[in-house]
Design an enzyme around this catalytic site. Structure first.
Site, PDB file in Angstrom:
ATOM      1  N   GLU A  82     -12.538  29.951 -12.119  1.00 21.04           N
ATOM      2  CA  GLU A  82     -11.851  28.834 -11.438  1.00 21.04           C
ATOM      3  C   GLU A  82     -12.961  27.896 -10.754  1.00 21.04           C
ATOM      4  O   GLU A  82     -13.890  28.344 -10.125  1.00 21.04           O
ATOM      5  CB  GLU A  82     -10.697  29.053 -10.556  1.00 21.04           C
ATOM      6  CG  GLU A  82      -9.572  29.756 -11.063  1.00 21.04           C
ATOM      7  CD  GLU A  82      -8.846  29.024 -12.155  1.00 21.04           C
ATOM      8  OE1 GLU A  82      -9.121  28.146 -12.446  1.00 21.04           O
ATOM      9  OE2 GLU A  82      -7.914  29.804 -12.991  1.00 21.04           O
ATOM     10  N   GLY A  83     -12.832  26.523 -10.992  1.00 18.21           N
ATOM     11  CA  GLY A  83     -13.738  25.825 -10.511  1.00 18.21           C
ATOM     12  C   GLY A  83     -13.488  25.045  -9.042  1.00 18.21           C
ATOM     13  O   GLY A  83     -12.590  25.503  -8.527  1.00 18.21           O
ATOM     14  N   PHE A  84     -14.501  24.459  -8.638  1.00 17.98           N
ATOM     15  CA  PHE A  84     -14.063  23.937  -7.190  1.00 17.98           C
ATOM     16  C   PHE A  84     -12.717  23.293  -6.613  1.00 17.98           C
ATOM     17  O   PHE A  84     -12.346  23.288  -5.785  1.00 17.98           O
ATOM     18  CB  PHE A  84     -15.341  23.034  -6.726  1.00 17.98           C
ATOM     19  CG  PHE A  84     -15.468  22.521  -5.322  1.00 17.98           C
ATOM     20  CD1 PHE A  84     -15.913  23.381  -4.403  1.00 17.98           C
ATOM     21  CD2 PHE A  84     -15.392  21.052  -5.147  1.00 17.98           C
ATOM     22  CE1 PHE A  84     -16.140  23.153  -3.260  1.00 17.98           C
ATOM     23  CE2 PHE A  84     -15.470  20.643  -3.783  1.00 17.98           C
ATOM     24  CZ  PHE A  84     -15.950  21.659  -2.888  1.00 17.98           C
ATOM     25  N   ASN A  85     -12.543  22.276  -7.680  1.00 15.56           N
ATOM     26  CA  ASN A  85     -11.323  21.343  -7.286  1.00 15.56           C
ATOM     27  C   ASN A  85      -9.958  22.128  -7.462  1.00 15.56           C
ATOM     28  O   ASN A  85      -8.899  21.878  -6.488  1.00 15.56           O
ATOM     29  CB  ASN A  85     -11.459  20.207  -8.113  1.00 15.56           C
ATOM     30  CG  ASN A  85     -12.403  19.411  -7.514  1.00 15.56           C
ATOM     31  OD1 ASN A  85     -12.123  18.863  -6.642  1.00 15.56           O
ATOM     32  ND2 ASN A  85     -13.483  19.481  -8.370  1.00 15.56           N
ATOM     33  N   HIS A 136     -14.322   9.082 -14.225  1.00 17.12           N
ATOM     34  CA  HIS A 136     -14.544  10.413 -14.222  1.00 17.12           C
ATOM     35  C   HIS A 136     -14.734  11.026 -15.659  1.00 17.12           C
ATOM     36  O   HIS A 136     -13.438  10.888 -16.327  1.00 17.12           O
ATOM     37  CB  HIS A 136     -13.659  11.216 -13.369  1.00 17.12           C
ATOM     38  CG  HIS A 136     -14.060  12.648 -13.760  1.00 17.12           C
ATOM     39  ND1 HIS A 136     -13.033  13.796 -13.488  1.00 17.12           N
ATOM     40  CD2 HIS A 136     -15.204  13.435 -13.530  1.00 17.12           C
ATOM     41  CE1 HIS A 136     -13.863  14.803 -13.944  1.00 17.12           C
ATOM     42  NE2 HIS A 136     -15.028  14.525 -13.654  1.00 17.12           N
ATOM     43  N   ARG A 163     -15.359  13.746 -17.707  1.00 21.43           N
ATOM     44  CA  ARG A 163     -15.505  15.167 -17.784  1.00 21.43           C
ATOM     45  C   ARG A 163     -15.956  15.690 -19.215  1.00 21.43           C
ATOM     46  O   ARG A 163     -15.074  15.097 -20.157  1.00 21.43           O
ATOM     47  CB  ARG A 163     -14.110  15.897 -17.480  1.00 21.43           C
ATOM     48  CG  ARG A 163     -13.967  17.345 -17.342  1.00 21.43           C
ATOM     49  CD  ARG A 163     -14.941  17.767 -16.101  1.00 21.43           C
ATOM     50  NE  ARG A 163     -14.167  19.279 -15.716  1.00 21.43           N
ATOM     51  CZ  ARG A 163     -14.752  20.380 -16.344  1.00 21.43           C
ATOM     52  NH1 ARG A 163     -15.755  19.884 -17.180  1.00 21.43           N
ATOM     53  NH2 ARG A 163     -14.246  21.453 -16.191  1.00 21.43           N
ATOM     54  N   THR A 219      -8.645  18.826 -12.551  1.00 19.51           N
ATOM     55  CA  THR A 219      -8.370  18.770 -10.958  1.00 19.51           C
ATOM     56  C   THR A 219      -9.321  17.872 -10.306  1.00 19.51           C
ATOM     57  O   THR A 219      -9.155  17.415  -9.157  1.00 19.51           O
ATOM     58  CB  THR A 219      -8.458  20.157 -10.554  1.00 19.51           C
ATOM     59  OG1 THR A 219      -9.610  20.867 -10.915  1.00 19.51           O
ATOM     60  CG2 THR A 219      -7.280  21.003 -11.043  1.00 19.51           C
ATOM     61  N   PHE A 220     -10.619  17.792 -10.870  1.00 23.07           N
ATOM     62  CA  PHE A 220     -11.595  16.832 -10.202  1.00 23.07           C
ATOM     63  C   PHE A 220     -11.141  15.402  -9.871  1.00 23.07           C
ATOM     64  O   PHE A 220     -11.162  14.869  -9.087  1.00 23.07           O
ATOM     65  CB  PHE A 220     -12.712  17.053 -11.055  1.00 23.07           C
ATOM     66  CG  PHE A 220     -14.247  16.495 -10.727  1.00 23.07           C
ATOM     67  CD1 PHE A 220     -15.192  17.130 -10.334  1.00 23.07           C
ATOM     68  CD2 PHE A 220     -14.446  14.999 -10.648  1.00 23.07           C
ATOM     69  CE1 PHE A 220     -16.320  16.575  -9.729  1.00 23.07           C
ATOM     70  CE2 PHE A 220     -15.568  14.636 -10.108  1.00 23.07           C
ATOM     71  CZ  PHE A 220     -16.506  15.336  -9.782  1.00 23.07           C
TER      72      PHE A 220
HETATM   73  N1  LIG Z   1     -21.421  16.362 -10.440  1.00 21.62           N
HETATM   74  C1  LIG Z   1     -20.491  16.187 -11.097  1.00 21.62           C
HETATM   75  N2  LIG Z   1     -19.932  17.403 -11.394  1.00 21.62           N
HETATM   76  C2  LIG Z   1     -18.941  17.513 -12.078  1.00 21.62           C
HETATM   77  C3  LIG Z   1     -18.099  16.368 -12.697  1.00 21.62           C
HETATM   78  N3  LIG Z   1     -17.026  16.704 -13.430  1.00 21.62           N
HETATM   79  C4  LIG Z   1     -17.091  17.977 -13.223  1.00 21.62           C
HETATM   80  N4  LIG Z   1     -18.227  18.576 -12.635  1.00 21.62           N
HETATM   81  C5  LIG Z   1     -18.499  20.078 -12.386  1.00 21.62           C
HETATM   82  O1  LIG Z   1     -17.700  20.825 -12.808  1.00 21.62           O
HETATM   83  C6  LIG Z   1     -16.774  21.422 -12.127  1.00 21.62           C
HETATM   84  C7  LIG Z   1     -15.152  21.326 -12.689  1.00 21.62           C
HETATM   85  O2  LIG Z   1     -14.506  22.174 -12.259  1.00 21.62           O
HETATM   86  P1  LIG Z   1     -13.166  21.743 -11.280  1.00 21.62           P
HETATM   87  O3  LIG Z   1     -13.686  21.399 -10.217  1.00 21.62           O
HETATM   88  O4  LIG Z   1     -12.326  22.950 -11.434  1.00 21.62           O
HETATM   89  O5  LIG Z   1     -12.328  20.875 -12.164  1.00 21.62           O
HETATM   90  P2  LIG Z   1     -11.606  20.653 -13.571  1.00 21.62           P
HETATM   91  O6  LIG Z   1     -12.126  21.848 -14.514  1.00 21.62           O
HETATM   92  O7  LIG Z   1     -12.104  19.403 -14.227  1.00 21.62           O
HETATM   93  O8  LIG Z   1     -10.252  20.837 -13.332  1.00 21.62           O
HETATM   94  C8  LIG Z   1     -16.770  20.750 -10.737  1.00 21.62           C
HETATM   95  O9  LIG Z   1     -16.603  21.620  -9.618  1.00 21.62           O
HETATM   96  C9  LIG Z   1     -18.283  20.085 -10.726  1.00 21.62           C
HETATM   97  O10 LIG Z   1     -19.079  21.298 -10.447  1.00 21.62           O
HETATM   98  C10 LIG Z   1     -18.731  15.197 -12.198  1.00 21.62           C
HETATM   99  O11 LIG Z   1     -18.240  14.016 -12.590  1.00 21.62           O
HETATM  100  N5  LIG Z   1     -19.639  15.273 -11.093  1.00 21.62           N
HETATM  101 MG   LIG Z   2     -11.374  23.991 -13.566  1.00 20.69          MG
END
Ligand SMILES: Nc1nc2c(ncn2[C@@H]2O[C@H](COP(=O)(O)OP(=O)(O)O)[C@@H](O)[C@H]2O)c(=O)[nH]1
Ligand SMILES: [Mg+2]
Ligand SMILES: *[C@@H]1O[C@H](CO)[C@@H](O)[C@H](O)[C@H]1NC(C)=O
Length: 403
Positions: A53-56, A262, A264, A363-364
């Site tokens: 799972e990612g940061f957001n 954004h 993605r 989620t970002f």
């Molecule tokens: N710097 C940057 N990193 C991003 C961007 N979009 C996604 N990422 C990276 O990819 C990860 C995507 O995982 P998450 O935060 O779970 O968001 P989600 O997967 O889009 O729901 C983020 O935490 C970032 O590390 C962006 O627009 N800019």
């Molecule tokens: Mg994610």
């Protein structure tokens, strides 16, 4: 209701009991003076999240736990603290390995604490006298195979028995657990109190797969109160604001000078090809929105795209005549904050734009939309998405702020 009140009573009784394990010493209360073994006076909840799972999404899991503790505190259950799980080895963060990172690198801890009783892992380490930090009970949460038994989704849990933890403890090799139990779980996070009540003497309880329990209520005032407390680290805010001032020509919170997107890519472009546009399709959609914003000529793109994709999009937007910006971090910012910090800077810059277009089901993007709700933008400037090149394009759900 009855069951819950019994549980609450149990917890109050448990809280009144003295912790005899005496592993903590609290400098703040000076109860550590002459080396006596004195207990840390709070019980601790630890959690981790499914590794990919990612940061957001993790920020959302944090909110579930933080709200759970804040709500309990409101009901007088004030003997618990939530340990902020250090950031370690995140799947999307590829620019070099980093040590487990405390939350203060990314967030304003004072602000988090103003909403919920949270504590950093290093604060707990600094109060641990032993060489190891011992979790009393580690509950490994698992989904039910069939969440809709007989066609209905009921909140429930079931202890399966002891099992083995193979996780990383946030990257530390000096944390262990005395007892590990597998638990099938589904439903509201406040039901975790029932599990906690099974071990009234435990002072350190950990949950794995913290993403499995759900918000008790989503999008309510408590949700937004918690969300508002999730302010970013001030240095990251300053870097983002300096950038906005220098390149996007704005000194206020609600900027009128640029559009933000954004965009993605990465795993979304690979596995959700039918939901995200091509590069040319992205440029076309941006132009369509820009035509409705005659006073704006600047576009800011937040993205996880590769450099070659970035160059292609930039070229297409330049050809339409737009001034296109990406945040390109200096080596020292990469060194200090890593991919996590750069992503936050991208989010902050996107949040202040006159108009925002996000990526569907990211989620970002959701976190940017929330930030814009907090800043007070009109929702029509916020809940917009990139559509696939062809086919149906579902509208973004509007999660409006509740103050
Ligand atoms: N710097 C940057 N990193 C991003 C961007 N979009 C996604 N990422 C990276 O990819 C990860 C995507 O995982 P998450 O935060 O779970 O968001 P989600 O997967 O889009 O729901 C983020 O935490 C970032 O590390 C962006 O627009 N800019
Ligand atoms: Mg994610
Ligand atoms: C565990 O290891 C980490 C990283 O080396 C260290 O900072 C921490 O103080 C240690 N914890 C304890 C309880 O010794």
């Amino acid at each position: 209701m009855l069951i819950l009140s019994v549980i609450v009573t149990n917890l109050v009784i448990a809280a009144a009991e003295q912790d005899t394990s005496a592993q903590y010493c609290d400098k703040a209360t000076k109860s550590c003076g002459n080396g006596d073994e004195v207990s840390y006076d709070k019980k601790l909840i630890f959690y981790d999240v499914n590794p990919p799972e990612g940061f957001n999404l993790r920020r959302d899991v944090y909110m579930r736990f933080a709200i759970m503790l804040a709500e309990a505190q409101k009901q007088g259950k004030d003997n618990w603290e939530l340990v902020l799980p250090p950031w370690y080895n995140l799947y999307h963060w590829r620019s070099g390995r980093r040590d487990p990172t405390p939350w203060n690198k990314y967030f304003d801890i004072k602000s988090l604490k103003s909403y919920s009783p949270v504590v950093e892992m290093y604060e707990i380490f600094s109060k641990t006298k032993k060489k190891q930090l011992e979790i009393d009970v580690l509950y490994m949460l698992e989904n039910y195979e069939d969440p809709f038994e007989n066609g209905v989704f009921n909140d429930k849990w079931e202890v399966q028995g002891s099992c083995e933890y193979e996780g990383l403890y946030w990257g530390y090799n000096n944390i262990t657990a005395k007892e590990v139990l597998c638990v099938k779980f589904q439903g509201k996070i406040s039901k975790l109190w029932e599990l906690i009540a099974l071990h009234p003497h435990a002072t350190k309880i950990m949950f794995t797969h913290g993403e499995i329990p759900l918000h008790d209520t989503y999008g309510t005032k408590s949700y937004w109160d918690c969300r508002k407390s999730m302010k970013f680290n001030k240095n990251l805010v300053r870097i983002a604001k300096d950038y906005i001032e220098q390149y996007l020509n704005c000194k206020t919170n609600k900027c009128a000078t640029y559009l933000s997107v954004h965009w993605r890519r990465q795993d979304f472009a690979r596995s959700r090809g039918n939901q995200v546009p091509s590069i040319a399709g992205t440029a076309k959609q941006i132009r369509k929105t820009m035509k409705k914003l005659p006073n704006i000529n600047k576009v800011f793109i937040a993205t996880d795209a590769s450099m070659s994709e970035i160059n292609k999009l930039e070229k297409a937007l330049n050809e339409y005549g737009y001034e296109t910006h990406f945040f390109l971090p200096s080596p020292s910012i990469i060194e200090e904050y890593g991919d996590g910090g750069i992503a936050i800077i991208d989010q902050i810059i996107s949040s202040h734009a006159a108009h925002f277009i996000g990526t569907h089901e990211s989620t970002f993007t959701y976190r940017i939309q929330e930030e814009r709700e907090i800043l007070g933008f009109d929702s029509s400037t916020t809940f917009n998405r990139l559509c696939p090149d062809t086919g149906h394009c579902e509208r973004s759900t509007k999660w409006l702020i509740v103050n």
